[in-house]
Design an enzyme around this catalytic site. Structure first.
Site, PDB file in Angstrom:
ATOM      1  CB  SER A   1      -2.141  -6.546   4.151  1.00 35.95           C
ATOM      2  OG  SER A   1      -1.284  -7.567   4.637  1.00 35.95           O
TER       3      SER A   1
ATOM      4  CG  HIS B   1      -2.424  -2.829   2.857  1.00 36.11           C
ATOM      5  ND1 HIS B   1      -2.927  -3.264   1.650  1.00 36.11           N
ATOM      6  CD2 HIS B   1      -1.294  -3.536   3.074  1.00 36.11           C
ATOM      7  CE1 HIS B   1      -2.146  -4.216   1.166  1.00 36.11           C
ATOM      8  NE2 HIS B   1      -1.144  -4.398   2.009  1.00 36.11           N
TER       9      HIS B   1
ATOM     10  CE  LYS C   1       0.537  -3.092  -0.377  1.00 35.44           C
ATOM     11  NZ  LYS C   1       1.979  -3.227  -0.559  1.00 35.44           N
TER      12      LYS C   1
END
Length: 419
Positions: free
Chosen positions: A206, A234, A265
Site C-alpha cells: 500500500s 489493495h 476499499k
C-alpha cells in the site's frame, strides 16, 4: 480508638489521592514530551474534515469550493454509487442497525452467510468468514492457525496488521527482504525443520505501489512444502482481468492457500474484512479467532453495501478495465515532469520526496489548489522515505488527472522538488 481509625483512614485516603495525582501529572509530562517530539520531527498527522460524501469530488472544511480527492481507497468509485447506497438503506431497513451480539451467540443473520458465500465464489475458494475489518482478519488468522511447531515467513514491508497478527502467534518468525526471492528461499531452507511453513505477503503493497512476485513465491512454496497467504486489500476488485486480485493477475489462483481482504476499499468502502480459503480453515477460525469471537457482527448496512458492490463487479469488468489507462496517464505525466513515482502499473502512485516536512508542506499547498492528497512519513513509512501517495480511481476523469499533475508541477517547483 474508633476516632483514631477514622483519622488514619482519612490520612491514608489523602495519601493515595496525592499519589494518584502525582502519577497523572507524570503521565501528562510524558505525553507532552512525546507529542512535542512528533511535531519537532515534522511527522504530526492532522485530520482534514470532509463535509460531503466520499467520491472523486468532495468538500473539505476550511477549503473553498470543490476539491478533487486523490487519496481515497475508493478504487472503483463505489463508495457513493447509487445502487450501493440503496442496497445499504434497504438492508438497514429490513435487518436493523446492528446485532448487539457476536456471531456465535445471536449475531448471525442470513445476509452474513449470503455475503460469505458470495465472497468465496468470487475468489473461487471453499468458504469465507467475515470480520469487522481486515485488520481483525489478520490479527485473527495467525494465532488461530499456527503453533510453536510452525513457521511464518513474512515480507519485511508487509502491512502493520499482518505484522501485529504474526506477533500474536507462537510460530517461529522469519522476515525476508522486500520482494527478495533469494532471501525467501534461504529462509524457507532454514524453516524446513518446522511442521507447517506459511509464506505471508501483501499482494499489492500500500505504501509503495509494487506487487508481490506471486509466481515465484508460489514456485518456492511448492518446492519447499509451504503454504501461501496473501493480503489482497489493495488488489481486490481491480487487479486481474475480472478484479479477483493479484493471484488472478499473475495466474496463481489455484496456488494461493489463504486470502485476506477488505470490504472497506474497492468494495463499497464501508467496513469489514474477511478470510477466504479451505473450508476446514474457516471452520477453525469460527472456533478460535479472537477478533471473530469477541467482536460484534458486521452491521447489516455494511453487509448490504458490500454485497451490492460484489454484484456490480461480477456483472461487468468495465470499471476494472478503465483503471489501467488512467493510472498510466498519471504515472507517465508525472515522470515526464521529473517526479519519481514508486511501484509499477498500480493505481497507488507514491510521489517520492524523501523529506517529511517537504511532503507535508506540498500536500498542504496542493489543497490550496483544490487537490486533496496526504503526505506520509515515519513511522508509516521508513525514515527519509517520505512521500505523497496518490491514488487513482475509476471515477476520476482525464481532466481530474491532468489538473492534479499541473498542481504537482506548480507546487513542486515552488518548494524546490523540481528544477
Amino acid at each position: 480508638m474508633w476516632a483514631g481509625r477514622v483519622l488514619h483512614a482519612a490520612l491514608s485516603g489523602a495519601s493515595r489521592g496525592r499519589r494518584a495525582q502525582s502519577a497523572l501529572a507524570q503521565l501528562r509530562g510524558i505525553l507532552k514530551e512525546e507529542l512535542e517530539s512528533i511535531r519537532r520531527a515534522g511527522t504530526w498527522k492532522s485530520e482534514r474534515v470532509i463535509t460531503s460524501s466520499q467520491g472523486p469530488h468532495i468538500h473539505v472544511d476550511g477549503a473553498p469550493g470543490g476539491i478533487i480527492n486523490f487519496c481515497a481507497n475508493n478504487y472503483l468509485g463505489l463508495s457513493s454509487h447509487p445502487e450501493v447506497i440503496q442496497a445499504g438503506l434497504q438492508t438497514l431497513k429490513e435487518f436493523g442497525a446492528g446485532l448487539s451480539s457476536v456471531r456465535f451467540i445471536c449475531g448471525t443473520q442470513s445476509i452474513h452467510k449470503d455475503l460469505e458465500a458470495k465472497i468465496a465464489r468470487f475468489h473461487q475458494r471453499e468458504d469465507a468468514i467475515l470480520y469487522p475489518s481486515c485488520f481483525d482478519a489478520n490479527t485473527g488468522l495467525f494465532e488461530a492457525l499456527l503453533t510453536s511447531e510452525d513457521a511464518v515467513l513474512s515480507d519485511e514491508l508487509n502491512h502493520a496488521s499482518i505484522i501485529d497478527g504474526i506477533r500474536l502467534c507462537k510460530a517461529h518468525k522469519y522476515r525476508y527482504r522486500h520482494l527478495d526471492m533469494a532471501d525467501l528461499e534461504a529462509k524457507l531452507q532454514e524453516a524446513q525443520k518446522h511442521r507447517l511453513r506459511l509464506v505471508a505477503t501483501d499482494g499489492a503493497f500500500s505504501m509503495d505501489g509494487d506487487i508481490a512476485p506471486l509466481q515465484e513465491i508460489c514456485r518456492l512454496a511448492s518446492q519447499y512444502g509451504a503454504l501461501v497467504f496473501v493480503d489482497e486489500s489493495h488488489a481486490t476488485g481491480f487487479l486481474g482481468a475480472t478484479g479477483r486480485g493479484t493471484d488472478e493477475l499473475l495466474g496463481v489462483m489455484d496456488q494461493v492457500t489463504i486470502i485476506n481482504s477488505t470490504l472497506g476499499k474497492a468494495l463499497g468502502g464501508a467496513s469489514g474484512g474477511y478470510t477466504t480459503g479451505p473450508g476446514a480453515l474457516v471452520s477453525l477460525l469460527r472456533q478460535r479467532a479472537r477478533p471473530y469471537l469477541f467482536s460484534n457482527s458486521l452491521p447489516p448496512a455494511s453487509v448490504g453495501c458490500a454485497s451490492k458492490a460484489l454484484d456490480l463487479l461480477m456483472e461487468s469488468n468495465a470499471i476494472v478495465q478503465s483503471m489501467a489507462a488512467k493510472t498510466l496517464r498519471f504515472r507517465s505525466q508525472m515522470e515526464a515532469a521529473g517526479f519519481t513515482i514508486s511501484g509499477a502499473n498500480h493505481p497507488i502512485c507514491p510521489v517520492m520526496l524523501g523529506d517529511a516536512r517537504l511532503a507535508l508542506n506540498i500536500a498542504d499547498d496542493m489543497l490550496k489548489r483544490g487537490i486533496f492528497v496526504i503526505g506520509f512519513s515515519y513511522p508509516v513509512v521508513p525514515k527519509d522515505k517520505a512521500r505523497i501517495r496518490v491514488q487513482i480511481s475509476a471515477v476520476h476523469s482525464e481532466e481530474d488527472i491532468d489538473r492534479c499533475v499541473e498542481a504537482f508541477v506548480e507546487v513542486g517547483r515552488l518548494h524546490g522538488a523540481l528544477p
